[in-house]
Design a protein around this motif. Structure first.
Motif, PDB file in Angstrom:
ATOM      1  N   GLY A   1     -28.662   3.129  -8.502  1.00  0.00           N
ATOM      2  CA  GLY A   1     -27.336   3.401  -9.042  1.00  0.00           C
ATOM      3  C   GLY A   1     -26.672   2.272  -9.870  1.00  0.00           C
TER       4      GLY A   1
ATOM      5  N   SER B   1     -30.819   4.467  -3.034  1.00  0.00           N
ATOM      6  CA  SER B   1     -29.956   5.355  -4.193  1.00  0.00           C
ATOM      7  C   SER B   1     -28.759   4.486  -4.833  1.00  0.00           C
ATOM      8  CB  SER B   1     -29.247   6.542  -3.595  1.00  0.00           C
ATOM      9  OG  SER B   1     -30.217   7.585  -3.249  1.00  0.00           O
TER      10      SER B   1
ATOM     11  N   LYS C   1     -18.541   6.716 -11.723  1.00  0.00           N
ATOM     12  CA  LYS C   1     -19.925   6.148 -12.287  1.00  0.00           C
ATOM     13  C   LYS C   1     -20.861   5.851 -11.367  1.00  0.00           C
ATOM     14  CE  LYS C   1     -21.633   3.613 -16.020  1.00  0.00           C
ATOM     15  NZ  LYS C   1     -21.295   2.323 -17.018  1.00  0.00           N
ATOM     16  N   LEU C   2     -20.332   5.030 -10.274  1.00  0.00           N
ATOM     17  CA  LEU C   2     -21.179   4.589  -9.426  1.00  0.00           C
ATOM     18  C   LEU C   2     -21.844   5.735  -8.622  1.00  0.00           C
ATOM     19  CD1 LEU C   2     -22.515   2.238  -7.806  1.00  0.00           C
ATOM     20  CD2 LEU C   2     -20.559   2.152  -6.256  1.00  0.00           C
TER      21      LEU C   2
ATOM     22  N   GLY D   1     -30.119   0.563 -12.012  1.00  0.00           N
ATOM     23  CA  GLY D   1     -30.554   1.617 -13.154  1.00  0.00           C
ATOM     24  C   GLY D   1     -32.417   1.358 -13.091  1.00  0.00           C
TER      25      GLY D   1
ATOM     26  N   LEU E   1     -28.042  10.181  -9.438  1.00  0.00           N
ATOM     27  CA  LEU E   1     -29.165  10.065 -10.327  1.00  0.00           C
ATOM     28  C   LEU E   1     -30.360   9.393  -9.841  1.00  0.00           C
ATOM     29  CD1 LEU E   1     -28.352  11.796 -12.722  1.00  0.00           C
ATOM     30  CD2 LEU E   1     -28.596   9.645 -14.129  1.00  0.00           C
ATOM     31  N   GLY E   2     -29.868   8.147  -9.283  1.00  0.00           N
ATOM     32  CA  GLY E   2     -30.943   7.172  -8.833  1.00  0.00           C
ATOM     33  C   GLY E   2     -31.624   7.975  -7.667  1.00  0.00           C
TER      34      GLY E   2
ATOM     35  N   ASN F   1     -24.222   7.696 -10.758  1.00  0.00           N
ATOM     36  CA  ASN F   1     -25.470   6.756 -10.884  1.00  0.00           C
ATOM     37  C   ASN F   1     -26.184   6.854  -9.722  1.00  0.00           C
ATOM     38  OD1 ASN F   1     -25.057   6.270 -13.634  1.00  0.00           O
ATOM     39  ND2 ASN F   1     -24.249   4.334 -13.399  1.00  0.00           N
ATOM     40  N   SER F   2     -25.560   6.578  -8.427  1.00  0.00           N
ATOM     41  CA  SER F   2     -26.395   6.685  -7.334  1.00  0.00           C
ATOM     42  C   SER F   2     -27.064   8.099  -6.974  1.00  0.00           C
ATOM     43  CB  SER F   2     -25.414   6.454  -6.164  1.00  0.00           C
ATOM     44  OG  SER F   2     -24.793   5.146  -6.316  1.00  0.00           O
TER      45      SER F   2
END
Length: 70
Positions: free
Chosen positions: A53, A49, A16-17, A56, A23-24, A20-21
């Motif tokens: 992540g 990033s 997940k990290l 958010g 995505l960041g 999310n990173s």
């Protein structure tokens, strides 16, 4: 069985990290594309990033505020 469950749970958190990173990083890239019109740029690297992540949207706002203050 319990050890396998704990490892699976840790793996999900790490995955997940990482997701999310990434995505960041994409979000920072989009901000740089749009902000480029006005000369606004946030450095895109592993630290920014991961910050986005982990935090958010508040991480993005934090980076924007820091950039505006500097």
């Amino acid at each position: 069985y319990t050890n396998m469950w704990l490892n699976k749970k840790k793996f999900k958190k790490i995955l997940k990290l990482v997701f999310n990173s990434i995505l960041g990083g994409v979000l920072i890239y989009i901000i740089n594309l749009i902000g480029g019109i006005w000369g606004f740029h946030i450095g895109l690297n592993i630290f920014t990033s991961i910050l986005v992540g982990l935090l958010g949207l508040p991480g993005v706002v934090c980076l924007v505020i820091i950039k505006l203050l500097i």
